[in-house]
Enzyme design. Structure first.
Site, PDB file in Angstrom:
ATOM      1  N   ASP A 141      -4.878  20.157  54.709  1.00 51.31           N
ATOM      2  CA  ASP A 141      -4.556  19.818  56.090  1.00 51.31           C
ATOM      3  C   ASP A 141      -4.328  21.061  56.946  1.00 51.31           C
ATOM      4  OD1 ASP A 141      -4.599  17.196  55.238  1.00 51.31           O
ATOM      5  OD2 ASP A 141      -2.421  17.026  55.084  1.00 51.31           O
ATOM      6  N   LYS A 142      -4.541  20.906  58.236  1.00 49.79           N
ATOM      7  CA  LYS A 142      -4.318  21.989  59.187  1.00 49.79           C
ATOM      8  C   LYS A 142      -2.931  22.611  59.005  1.00 49.79           C
ATOM      9  CE  LYS A 142      -3.515  22.753  64.124  1.00 49.79           C
ATOM     10  NZ  LYS A 142      -3.473  22.142  65.481  1.00 49.79           N
TER      11      LYS A 142
END
Length: 316
Positions: A141-142
């Site tokens: 994930d970011k």
């Protein structure tokens, strides 16, 4: 040789066999790339055009493969600093900072890990599927930090993808969660799919829906309001650690989507401006897809998680 192309010539190796596999073994190209080139009429056997991937060929049969230069990737190369943990001609392992998106998509067309890799690996990408791009075989994930591997060639991409598909990759995450898990170690099983009520979220779904997901967790440090846990992934689904830990009542600290931070901990996160899920991809291990050497990499938690840990301990 026509400009913009290269020709690979040779002979089918020992025992022959199915054409796409025999040519992949002899040329170093992936089987998928071989199939695509067969469809484009770029392969000959004993000077005769070959089109069927499944035909059987004999040992010693001469072949020629015309490989066009890889077309440029649609994404732009951007000079974004990277922490490179390991790199060779086949693959690269990067320690991704929190906040960096992995792959360009709607809303994040640039300033991603792919843009950074296109700049860093310029001139080194052999053309995955005919396109000069890094092969992203998994994502984090970011707002998750940590280790991620990308392929530089079709062969490496195919080999890594196979290991991810058969769940032989070692992936261990470090997470700070709410409460103290009981029991302190265990396994969470539950299929994961896109939420039917919020398309931006993932959710546990009934058997027969979504994708099978398994997370093994172990408490490393436990207190009443929070714990440090280690999560080893048997599968790698979107938001898997976040969804699974929230499902047993121990959502990740700082996770605005799945977590519920205890009121006593909110001032600490606010004071530190810690506004992401406390999750770090700490260990990545796999077999090198070309050399067959075992590789294992470890990454220490980033500064923001270390700072959070100090304050959490101080408050306990």
């Amino acid at each position: 040789m026509i400009r913009g192309e290269r020709i690979i010539e040779g002979a089918i190796g020992a025992n022959g066999g199915r054409l796409d596999k025999a040519l992949a073994d002899a040329s170093g190209l992936s089987r998928e790339r071989i199939k695509a080139l067969l469809g484009e009429g770029r392969i000959t056997l004993d000077r005769q055009p070959a089109t069927q991937a499944s035909i059987k060929v004999s040992e010693g049969t001469p072949f020629a493969i015309t490989v066009p230069d890889a077309i440029p990737a649609m994404a732009a190369a951007q000079d974004i600093p990277l922490v490179v943990v390991y790199e060779d001609e086949h693959l690269i392992v990067v320690d991704k900072p929190a906040g960096l998106v992995v792959h360009p998509a709607a809303g994040n067309l640039d300033c991603t890990l792919v843009n950074a890799l296109l700049h860093h690996c310029r001139g080194q990408l052999s053309g995955i599927g005919g396109v000069a791009r890094p092969g992203i075989v998994h994502r984090i994930d970011k707002d998750t930090s940590g280790l991620i591997v990308a392929a530089k060639s079709d062969t490496a991409h195919e080999g890594l993808a196979r290991q991810f598909a058969d769940h032989s990759i070692e992936r261990i995450y470090l997470a700070f969660v709410a409460g103290r898990p009981v029991p302190p170690a265990g396994t969470v099983r539950g299929n994961i799919a896109r939420s039917s009520t919020n398309r931006k979220k993932m959710a546990l779904v009934s058997e027969g829906r979504g994708k099978h997901a398994v997370t093994h967790y172990k408490t490393k440090e436990g207190y009443r309001d929070w714990s440090v846990i280690q999560c080893e992934l048997e599968t790698g689904r979107t938001h898997q650690v976040r969804v699974h830990m929230a499902s047993i009542g121990h959502g990740l600290l700082g996770d605005a989507v799945y977590g519920r931070t205890h009121p006593r901990l909110r001032p600490i996160l606010s004071q530190l401006h810690f506004a992401r899920q406390a999750l770090h991809a700490a260990v990545l291990g796999f077999v090198h897809p070309v050399t067959d050497d075992p590789l294992r990499f470890e990454s220490a938690p980033p500064a923001d998680m270390e700072e959070l840990l100090v304050e959490l301990r101080r408050s306990s």
